[in-house]
Design a protein around this motif. Structure first.
Motif, PDB file in Angstrom:
ATOM      1  N   ARG A 178      13.464  64.449 -17.126  1.00  0.00           N
ATOM      2  CA  ARG A 178      11.866  63.725 -17.957  1.00  0.00           C
ATOM      3  C   ARG A 178      11.079  65.664 -18.458  1.00  0.00           C
ATOM      4  N   ILE A 179      12.021  65.711 -19.691  1.00  0.00           N
ATOM      5  CA  ILE A 179      12.702  66.686 -21.112  1.00  0.00           C
ATOM      6  C   ILE A 179      11.248  67.479 -21.248  1.00  0.00           C
ATOM      7  N   GLU A 180      10.490  66.303 -21.643  1.00  0.00           N
ATOM      8  CA  GLU A 180       9.287  66.102 -22.493  1.00  0.00           C
ATOM      9  C   GLU A 180       7.881  67.097 -21.954  1.00  0.00           C
ATOM     10  N   GLU A 181       8.108  66.378 -20.339  1.00  0.00           N
ATOM     11  CA  GLU A 181       6.855  67.067 -19.154  1.00  0.00           C
ATOM     12  C   GLU A 181       8.009  69.000 -19.289  1.00  0.00           C
ATOM     13  N   ALA A 182       8.827  68.872 -19.210  1.00  0.00           N
ATOM     14  CA  ALA A 182       8.977  70.132 -18.238  1.00  0.00           C
ATOM     15  C   ALA A 182       8.993  70.830 -19.842  1.00  0.00           C
ATOM     16  N   GLU A 183       9.001  70.604 -21.086  1.00  0.00           N
ATOM     17  CA  GLU A 183       8.935  71.944 -22.043  1.00  0.00           C
ATOM     18  C   GLU A 183       7.341  71.731 -22.107  1.00  0.00           C
ATOM     19  N   ALA A 184       6.858  70.690 -21.651  1.00  0.00           N
ATOM     20  CA  ALA A 184       5.134  71.041 -21.913  1.00  0.00           C
ATOM     21  C   ALA A 184       4.346  72.079 -20.614  1.00  0.00           C
ATOM     22  N   ILE A 185       5.114  72.022 -19.691  1.00  0.00           N
ATOM     23  CA  ILE A 185       4.832  73.258 -18.697  1.00  0.00           C
ATOM     24  C   ILE A 185       5.426  74.033 -19.085  1.00  0.00           C
ATOM     25  N   LEU A 186       6.316  74.762 -19.766  1.00  0.00           N
ATOM     26  CA  LEU A 186       7.002  75.899 -20.121  1.00  0.00           C
ATOM     27  C   LEU A 186       6.151  76.742 -21.637  1.00  0.00           C
ATOM     28  N   VAL A 187       6.090  75.556 -22.661  1.00  0.00           N
ATOM     29  CA  VAL A 187       4.531  75.794 -22.965  1.00  0.00           C
ATOM     30  C   VAL A 187       3.823  76.421 -22.990  1.00  0.00           C
ATOM     31  N   LYS A 188       3.198  75.457 -21.955  1.00  0.00           N
ATOM     32  CA  LYS A 188       1.653  76.155 -21.402  1.00  0.00           C
ATOM     33  C   LYS A 188       2.375  77.332 -20.757  1.00  0.00           C
ATOM     34  N   TYR A 189       3.010  77.544 -19.755  1.00  0.00           N
ATOM     35  CA  TYR A 189       3.153  78.929 -19.047  1.00  0.00           C
ATOM     36  C   TYR A 189       3.987  80.228 -19.285  1.00  0.00           C
ATOM     37  N   HIS A 190       4.707  80.225 -19.953  1.00  0.00           N
ATOM     38  CA  HIS A 190       5.990  80.580 -20.075  1.00  0.00           C
ATOM     39  C   HIS A 190       5.621  81.296 -21.919  1.00  0.00           C
ATOM     40  N   ALA A 191       4.465  80.035 -22.307  1.00  0.00           N
ATOM     41  CA  ALA A 191       4.693  80.417 -24.208  1.00  0.00           C
ATOM     42  C   ALA A 191       2.659  80.640 -24.716  1.00  0.00           C
ATOM     43  N   GLU A 192       2.099  80.231 -23.341  1.00  0.00           N
ATOM     44  CA  GLU A 192       0.359  80.650 -23.252  1.00  0.00           C
ATOM     45  C   GLU A 192       0.236  79.218 -24.475  1.00  0.00           C
ATOM     46  N   GLY A 193       1.102  78.540 -24.245  1.00  0.00           N
ATOM     47  CA  GLY A 193       0.398  77.264 -25.115  1.00  0.00           C
ATOM     48  C   GLY A 193       1.603  77.166 -26.877  1.00  0.00           C
ATOM     49  N   ASN A 194       1.944  78.209 -26.822  1.00  0.00           N
ATOM     50  CA  ASN A 194       2.228  78.373 -28.135  1.00  0.00           C
ATOM     51  C   ASN A 194       3.916  77.230 -28.496  1.00  0.00           C
ATOM     52  N   ARG A 195       3.650  75.961 -28.978  1.00  0.00           N
ATOM     53  CA  ARG A 195       4.652  75.041 -28.896  1.00  0.00           C
ATOM     54  C   ARG A 195       6.145  75.072 -30.455  1.00  0.00           C
ATOM     55  N   GLU A 196       5.294  76.582 -30.857  1.00  0.00           N
ATOM     56  CA  GLU A 196       6.208  76.837 -31.540  1.00  0.00           C
ATOM     57  C   GLU A 196       7.450  78.262 -31.092  1.00  0.00           C
ATOM     58  N   SER A 197       7.376  78.982 -30.040  1.00  0.00           N
ATOM     59  CA  SER A 197       7.399  79.362 -29.022  1.00  0.00           C
ATOM     60  C   SER A 197       9.003  79.729 -29.326  1.00  0.00           C
ATOM     61  N   GLU A 250       5.137  70.655 -11.065  1.00  0.00           N
ATOM     62  CA  GLU A 250       6.287  70.769 -10.443  1.00  0.00           C
ATOM     63  C   GLU A 250       7.686  71.693 -11.035  1.00  0.00           C
ATOM     64  N   SER A 251       8.297  72.026 -10.298  1.00  0.00           N
ATOM     65  CA  SER A 251       9.235  73.111 -11.344  1.00  0.00           C
ATOM     66  C   SER A 251      10.140  71.837 -12.804  1.00  0.00           C
ATOM     67  N   PRO A 252      10.352  73.019 -13.717  1.00  0.00           N
ATOM     68  CA  PRO A 252      10.345  72.877 -14.989  1.00  0.00           C
ATOM     69  C   PRO A 252      12.488  71.818 -15.020  1.00  0.00           C
ATOM     70  N   ARG A 253      12.919  72.289 -14.028  1.00  0.00           N
ATOM     71  CA  ARG A 253      14.537  72.236 -13.380  1.00  0.00           C
ATOM     72  C   ARG A 253      14.649  70.518 -13.327  1.00  0.00           C
ATOM     73  N   TRP A 254      13.967  70.851 -12.173  1.00  0.00           N
ATOM     74  CA  TRP A 254      13.997  69.166 -11.747  1.00  0.00           C
ATOM     75  C   TRP A 254      13.415  68.424 -12.730  1.00  0.00           C
ATOM     76  N   LEU A 255      12.258  68.651 -12.865  1.00  0.00           N
ATOM     77  CA  LEU A 255      12.160  67.241 -14.318  1.00  0.00           C
ATOM     78  C   LEU A 255      13.533  67.142 -15.644  1.00  0.00           C
ATOM     79  N   VAL A 256      14.062  68.512 -15.634  1.00  0.00           N
ATOM     80  CA  VAL A 256      15.723  68.021 -16.769  1.00  0.00           C
ATOM     81  C   VAL A 256      16.024  67.048 -15.917  1.00  0.00           C
ATOM     82  N   SER A 257      16.367  67.708 -15.114  1.00  0.00           N
ATOM     83  CA  SER A 257      17.643  67.097 -13.887  1.00  0.00           C
ATOM     84  C   SER A 257      17.225  65.383 -13.785  1.00  0.00           C
TER      85      SER A 257
END
Length: 526
Positions: A230-249, A220-227
């Motif tokens: 559901r910030i933790e779900e949004a962050e998990a999606i961004l970590v997976k796809y925008h940082a290739e799983g790097n939580r310290e990105s 789902e859209s991270p922005r829709w989740l934040v709105s």
């Protein structure tokens, strides 16, 4: 001080600078690569249905059994058959923001696709022209929820470096639909039964079935989740796809903070109603630009070619149905190739420069076509044939498409996603759809009437409108290139809120850097 017509305010590009330092291609990022491959059938391919539809009606008008079954519709009846798709789309627009907010971007795509599958089945099984028109209304009703949600989801999931190309490819899929439909109708043209038109009509459900299947695998859209808190779900999606799983990105930490801060600032100023679109001078300017862009995408003369190609060929002396079908397929392929080339090149140029080149070149091409069309049709009306004028008319028709693609195809949804902030993005793109569909309904309805009554002079109307488009783009279109969506969120609202969002990101990144330094000092001490 108010921003100049061609400029707007954007937040300090903190994250843009980080993105520019990322030299790794998306091809070498497994998670991001998987995301983009899923986006193709689930979202980027949504406009295949619209392209399929325009080409279907265009090509079926050449098919003898279709003309025979529906008693060779002419004038206003032919116009309403073509325009019914746009009318259905107009009827669904008021509910789009509500659906989008309640069930998310993915849910909206699934909802709209389901409706289009139903419409395609009814269309292929139609027993009379009224049933065929109703089926096209249903098809039209289903497409806007998919377009609004799909274009938004692409922009909101895509990594900023690839986002402009992804959103530009969204509209290119329109030509994929045209090529498929033109090829199918060319193949069924010589079937002697009604299956010559029923098969292509039924196959219009295929893109929607693909969307329904693949959208289930998309995040789902991270922005829709934040709105929706559901910030933790949004962050998990961004970590997976925008940082290739790097939580310290550093980028993802700044990105999630930027999204959170921007949506909070938007929420403070918004009432989540249609009145928000005219509540402030900035929103009124967005709405004005959006409404005009909707008109420009359909009033620039494109519907005349895409829906009535066969009629135009007849008017210049090309009357054989097989020859028309070949030219029709060729034009669809040409549109796809030029559209794809332009879409893959959009990051190399400024948005406003491309729109200016688009409108100016269209005006030049349409003026040349009008002159050639005059001599070709005048000769045909007199019982003769002007070969040179006919070839020139065909040249300008083919020259039209790359000029149109430069702005109104490649940039349309890229620009809309960038101009509108998150909370109003669904309503903003719905306004674009409204004016685009109204323009499409009007032009597809009146084009056959105009050609029938005033022949080549109908093209003069488009020349005048294209001159207006050029002036409007010059004075009112802002530049949006090379910024993240959140950095563009307050494009017309002045610097204050843009700086607040930028400071939130800087503060987050500074805190992370401080913690990292303290951690290293502790390790050394130990």
């Amino acid at each position: 001080m108010a921003p100049s017509p061609s400029k707007g305010n954007a937040g300090d590009p903190v994250l843009t600078r980080i993105v520019e330092q990322d030299k790794v291609s998306w091809v070498k990022k497994p998670n991001l690569r998987t995301l983009y491959l899923l986006l193709v059938p689930a979202a980027i391919g949504i406009e295949i249905t619209s392209g399929f539809d325009s080409q279907l009606i265009n090509a079926l008008q050449i098919v003898p059994t279709w003309k025979s079954y529906f008693h060779n519709p002419q004038g206003s009846l032919k116009g309403i058959i073509a325009a019914a798709y746009s009318l259905g789309a107009i009827l669904s627009l008021p509910i789009i923001p509500w659906v989008d907010d309640k069930i998310g971007r993915r849910g909206s795509i699934f909802f709209g696709s389901t409706i289009m599958v139903i419409g395609a089945i009814i269309q292929g099984l139609s027993n009379h022209v009224a049933m065929y028109i109703v089926a096209r209304l249903i098809l039209g009703f289903g497409i806007p929820p998919c377009i609004v949600a799909g274009s938004s989801l692409i922009g909101e999931l895509g990594y900023p470096k690839e986002r402009p190309i992804l959103t530009s490819l969204f509209n290119v899929s329109y030509f994929v639909g045209q090529v498929i439909a033109a090829g199918i109708v060319f193949g069924t043209n010589n079937i002697k039964s009604n299956w010559a038109w029923r098969i292509p009509s039924l196959l219009q459900l295929a893109p929607s079935v693909l969307q329904m299947a693949f959208v289930l695998f998309l995040p789902e859209s991270p922005r829709w989740l934040v709105s929706h808190d559901r910030i933790e779900e949004a962050e998990a999606i961004l970590v997976k796809y925008h940082a290739e799983g790097n939580r310290e990105s550093e980028f993802v930490k700044g990105e999630i903070e930027q999204i959170r801060a921007t949506i909070q600032l938007e929420s403070e100023a918004a009432k989540k109603s249609w009145l928000d679109l005219v509540a402030t001078s900035g929103m009124r300017r967005r709405t004005l630009i959006t409404a005009h862009l909707g008109l420009f995408t359909q009033w620039s003369g494109n519907t005349l070619i895409s829906y009535f190609f066969g009629d135009l060929m007849t008017m210049v002396g090309i009357k054989n149905s097989i020859e028309k079908q070949k030219l029709n397929v060729g034009y669809a392929c040409w549109s796809l190739v030029t559209g794809a080339i332009v879409a893959l090149s959009v990051t190399k140029f400024k948005r406003r420069s491309l729109y200016m080149f688009c409108t100016l070149s269209l005006l030049v091409v349409y003026t040349g076509w009008t002159i050639a069309f005059k001599y070709a049709t005048t000769a045909e009306d007199a019982g003769g044939h002007n070969q040179s004028a006919s070839i020139a008319s065909l040249f300008f028709i083919f020259a039209y498409q790359p000029c149109y693609n430069i702005g109104f195809n490649a940039l349309t949804y890229t620009y809309m996603v960038e101009v509108w902030p998150y909370l109003e993005r669904s309503r903003g793109i719905a306004v674009f759809q409204l004016f685009g569909r109204l323009a499409a309904f009007f032009t597809t309805f009146v084009n056959p009437i105009g050609l029938e009554n005033i022949s080549w002079k109908w093209l003069v109307v488009y020349c005048c409108w294209l001159a207006y488009e050029t002036g409007f783009v010059w004075f009112l279109f802002p530049e949006t290139a090379n910024r993240t969506l959140e950095e563009l969120a307050f494009l017309f609202e002045g610097e204050e809120r843009a700086h607040i969002a930028a400071e939130a990101v800087e503060s987050k990144l500074h805190d992370n850097e401080k913690l990292s330094i303290e951690g290293k000092h502790t390790e050394r001490h130990v």
